[in-house]
Write an enzyme that holds these catalytic residues in place. Structure first.
Site, PDB file in Angstrom:
ATOM      1  N   CYS A  60       0.845  -1.196   0.000  1.00 57.18           N
ATOM      2  CA  CYS A  60       0.000   0.000   0.000  1.00 57.18           C
ATOM      3  C   CYS A  60       0.879   1.244   0.000  1.00 57.18           C
ATOM      4  O   CYS A  60       1.992   1.238   0.545  1.00 57.18           O
ATOM      5  CB  CYS A  60      -0.922   0.001   1.225  1.00 57.18           C
ATOM      6  SG  CYS A  60      -2.159   1.348   1.183  1.00 57.18           S
ATOM      7  N   CYS A  64      -1.825   3.978   7.071  1.00 62.97           N
ATOM      8  CA  CYS A  64      -2.871   4.191   8.072  1.00 62.97           C
ATOM      9  C   CYS A  64      -2.510   3.473   9.368  1.00 62.97           C
ATOM     10  O   CYS A  64      -2.219   2.272   9.363  1.00 62.97           O
ATOM     11  CB  CYS A  64      -4.214   3.701   7.538  1.00 62.97           C
ATOM     12  SG  CYS A  64      -4.720   4.536   6.008  1.00 62.97           S
ATOM     13  N   CYS A  67      -4.388   0.186  10.357  1.00 62.66           N
ATOM     14  CA  CYS A  67      -4.532  -0.866   9.334  1.00 62.66           C
ATOM     15  C   CYS A  67      -4.254  -2.251   9.911  1.00 62.66           C
ATOM     16  O   CYS A  67      -3.280  -2.454  10.636  1.00 62.66           O
ATOM     17  CB  CYS A  67      -3.577  -0.594   8.182  1.00 62.66           C
ATOM     18  SG  CYS A  67      -3.656  -1.847   6.855  1.00 62.66           S
TER      19      CYS A  67
END
Length: 327
Positions: A60, A64, A67
């Site tokens: 990714c 975040c 996550c």
């Protein structure tokens, strides 16, 4: 040798080859596999894989902090193997496929997921094909090439405040996550794709009032998740995140929902609803590969809870052919 694991650990059941591989069954969110959300029971002895979530990558471009499907491996199943697993699932009764990650548009600049979307709609004749993405890498060219085969595009948006997005890990430097969201919504309208939003409610956005923005975007569904801890993913030893600081209480989550009670498309997913997906011993443990033992045998290890699947809105109008898209 590639293995196709299937596991309903915490938020998933795996289903494609290699220990940390790609195709998984599930009823929520997570890994680089093809997550299946098991649907209603068929005429046979076990449940039918009606709805499948395929996390084919863990990579990714965002970080975040909460996550729970982190980049613990860079493995991605080859295209033909992925197609073979999808064909097996279709033969077993799959009606809906959702592609996720990681960020699915990282792989081959979106061509990998585009080819799978086209295969599922054109060759497998699936009623519903969807993608979950952070939206940062999607270009209009992709819609021109593959938009006709996609039923739903779900974009992750946790805040309409760019400072909060940066705190969460969705910062894009000088680029605006919110402006990009509006552009994607416009493309969905132009190319006939249903537009959906996903939000994870956490300590940094729990007090935010999103009513005005959500109503303006008018998604077909707004999935609202309570921040969830998964051992080994975003908490605990060997985890790549420390998500404890993002956690909110059940009461905080309910207050957020109450603030947005007038939004008709909201679909809440509290930790109570998500926990039934949890893995054994709080961790994600894959079952045997469906390529080795077949779909029916692998499902027996899924721990699927049909009642909770239906309670959390797992079955809904998911084909754009059956939707009245109101822009």
């Amino acid at each position: 040798m590639l293995r196709l694991p299937l596991a309903l650990a915490a938020l998933l059941l795996r289903a494609l080859r290699s220990p940390l591989s790609v195709l998984r069954w599930s009823l929520a969110h997570v890994w680089p596999r093809l997550r299946l959300v098991l649907g209603r029971s068929g005429p046979g002895p076990g449940p039918t894989p009606t709805s499948v979530n395929y996390h084919f990558t863990r990579r990714c471009n965002y970080k975040c902090g909460f996550c729970f499907h982190t980049a613990k491996t860079s493995f991605e199943l080859p295209l033909e193997e992925a197609r073979r697993g999808l064909a097996m699932l279709r033969a077993a009764g799959m009606e809906k496929i959702n592609f996720s990650g990681g960020e699915p548009f990282l792989t081959d600049r979106g061509e990998f997921v585009g080819k799978l979307v086209q295969f599922c709609k054109q060759e497998l004749k699936l009623p519903s094909v969807s993608i979950v993405s952070n939206g940062s890498l999607i270009r209009e060219r992709w819609f021109k090439n593959y938009g006709e085969y996609l039923d739903i595009l779900a974009i992750s948006c946790d805040s309409f405040d760019e400072e909060v997005n940066a705190l969460i890990g969705r910062g894009q430097g000088k680029k605006s996550h919110v402006e990009n969201l509006q552009k994607l919504r416009k493309w969905c309208q132009e190319y006939g794709v249903a537009f959906k939003l996903n939000s994870v409610i956490n300590r940094f956005n729990v007090e935010e009032d999103m009513n005005e923005q959500i109503k303006a975007l008018n998604p077909v569904r707004w999935k609202v998740f309570q921040c969830l801890l998964i051992d080994g993913e975003n908490v605990g030893e060997n985890a790549l995140r420390e998500a404890e600081k993002f956690v909110i209480s059940d009461e905080d989550f309910e207050r957020f929902l109450d603030r947005h009670r007038d939004i008709s498309c909201i679909v809440p997913e509290s930790n109570q609803k998500m926990r039934f997906l949890n893995c054994r011993n709080g961790r994600k443990e894959p079952s045997k590969s469906i390529l080795d033992v077949g779909v029916e045998h692998a499902i027996k290890f899924s721990g699927f809870d049909e009642e909770m699947f239906l309670k959390r809105g797992g079955k809904y109008v998911w084909s754009k052919a059956d939707m009245k898209l109101e822009w």
